[in-house]
Design an enzyme around this catalytic site. Structure first.
Site, PDB file in Angstrom:
ATOM      1  N   LYS A  29      -1.462  23.105 -42.008  1.00  0.00           N
ATOM      2  CA  LYS A  29      -0.569  22.977 -40.857  1.00  0.00           C
ATOM      3  C   LYS A  29      -0.429  21.544 -40.347  1.00  0.00           C
ATOM      4  CE  LYS A  29      -1.290  27.764 -39.622  1.00  0.00           C
ATOM      5  NZ  LYS A  29      -1.783  28.769 -38.686  1.00  0.00           N
TER       6      LYS A  29
ATOM      7  N   ASP B 219       4.238  32.302 -41.077  1.00  0.00           N
ATOM      8  CA  ASP B 219       3.521  31.546 -40.047  1.00  0.00           C
ATOM      9  C   ASP B 219       4.338  30.295 -39.741  1.00  0.00           C
ATOM     10  OD1 ASP B 219       1.801  30.013 -38.494  1.00  0.00           O
ATOM     11  OD2 ASP B 219       0.016  30.560 -39.644  1.00  0.00           O
TER      12      ASP B 219
END
Length: 405
Positions: free
Chosen positions: A231, A305
């Site tokens: 991320k 996500d």
């Protein structure tokens, strides 16, 4: 768990379905119904939950805490986008959830240009998801003894993973030493799941075995040393892979550039060279226009996500003028963390959006990744065309200004 839904009012029979995807600038019940009719006919699927739904709060257990309700995001559709890949072969309608006016219009324009040019070739090159625990020792000597033991134990790790996950497979381990710090990057194949939770659980099991069995104990350790790229934008994926690495290409003839994108290959090539210099000067990772726009909208619609856009939106766009006046364009995305099972993909509207793309469930993650890369390429072509011809501001003024109700 009971799902309560109603079909949109005024939904006509499939015989009234238009032959091509209609484009509606103005939002209305009639326009929504027409799009629903078109999609039902074009995909052979129905989308009752996406168009109108009420769900029991308990349905979302495992997806949210402190649940208070739904934050609704408008969802549009583009396409068909034609893709030629190892798994994705066909014409796909792609749902995009966004609050940014002009985004869907731009991607739809790029998709149309690519369809008329015969479609985009999109290939998944590599797969792999990492978790990188870090171990600290008293000194380098202890670390070296630990590494010698670790390398001899690698065969045991596969058995641990088999007991921990039905899908995960350990494909590689890489070691990085910095003083008395040891980082071990475990790379996994995660089948059709995006895989972040899967690799965390498997790596935890391996680390517990290591701590219990190793003759030289680390003074402390952490399950993630913040070097896997999870991320966050990272240049490391350009040398390896994180998630799925996909490359896509197309050649657009001069007449399609002129008629659909309202530009020329020469102008596109010139803008790409200029904008790439700007990317280099800004110090950005990769060189591209706006991958995050399409990926965020696609991720929201299909239950990915969304935070992974931080890493997925790194890559390289290339545009080159050919001698015959056509344009060669390609994108490469090394960081596509995507899945078609698990996480948010099981939620009702997200499942319907995956079904719209023929990407729901097991066996479809590579197809999804190849479609995603093709979507990104269509978007890059559209925005570059707008910027190369000075259309960018006008497009946002036309589509992106909120009207008073």
């Amino acid at each position: 768990m009971k799902i309560v839904f109603k079909k949109p009012e005024g939904l006509a029979s499939s015989s009234e379905t238009p032959k091509a995807l209609p484009f509606f600038r103005e939002i209305s019940h009639e326009g929504t119904a027409a799009l629903s009719r078109y999609l039902e006919s074009a995909t052979g699927q129905q989308f009752p939950i996406l168009t109108n739904t009420r769900l029991e709060p308990a349905f979302f257990q495992g997806n949210i805490e402190n649940f208070i309700g739904m934050s609704q995001i408008p969802t549009g559709v583009i396409g068909p986008l034609q893709v030629h890949g190892t798994s994705a072969n066909g014409k796909y309608h792609i749902p995009l959830a966004t609050t940014e006016g002009a985004l869907v219009a731009s991607y739809h324009r790029g998709s149309r240009a690519c369809l008329l040019a015969g479609g985009i070739t999109s290939i998944c090159l590599q797969q792999g998801v990492q978790r990188s625990p870090v171990f600290k020792f008293e000194n380098i000597k202890d670390l070296s003894l630990f590494v010698s033991w670790f390398l001899a134990e690698k065969e045991n790790f596969q058995e641990i993973i088999k007991r921990t996950s039905r899908f995960a497979k350990l494909t590689d381990t890489r070691i990085q030493i910095e003083g008395n710090h040891l980082t071990i990057s475990f790379e996994y194949f995660t089948a059709d799941a995006a895989g972040q939770n899967m690799v965390t659980i498997c790596t935890e099991a391996i680390c517990q075995f290591i701590i219990a069995s190793c003759p030289i104990k680390p003074s402390h350790w952490f399950i993630e040393g913040n070097s896997s790229g999870d991320k966050k934008a990272s240049a490391a994926a350009f040398n390896h892979v994180r998630g799925k690495k996909v490359t896509a290409e197309i050649t657009l003839p001069a007449n399609i550039l002129s008629e659909v994108l309202k530009t020329s290959a020469e102008r596109m090539d010139r803008y790409w060279r200029t904008s790439t210099m700007g990317v280099i000067q800004s110090g950005a990772i990769g060189a591209q226009g706006h991958y995050a726009n399409g990926l965020a909208a696609l991720f929201l619609a299909t239950g990915q996500d969304v935070a992974c856009v931080a890493e997925a939106a790194t890559g390289i766009t290339r545009m080159e003028l050919n001698k015959d006046g056509s344009l060669y364009a390609a994108v490469t995305l090394p960081n596509l963390i995507v899945g078609t099972i698990g996480g948010g993909t099981k939620l009702p509207t997200q499942r319907e959006c995956l079904e719209m793309m023929d990407c729901c469930g097991e066996g479809n993650s590579i197809k999804y990744a190849e479609i995603a890369a093709a979507l990104v390429l269509a978007g890059e072509l559209s925005i570059a065309a707008a910027l190369s011809e000075g259309q960018f501001t006008q497009a946002h003024q036309k589509f992106g200004r909120k009207k008073s109700l």
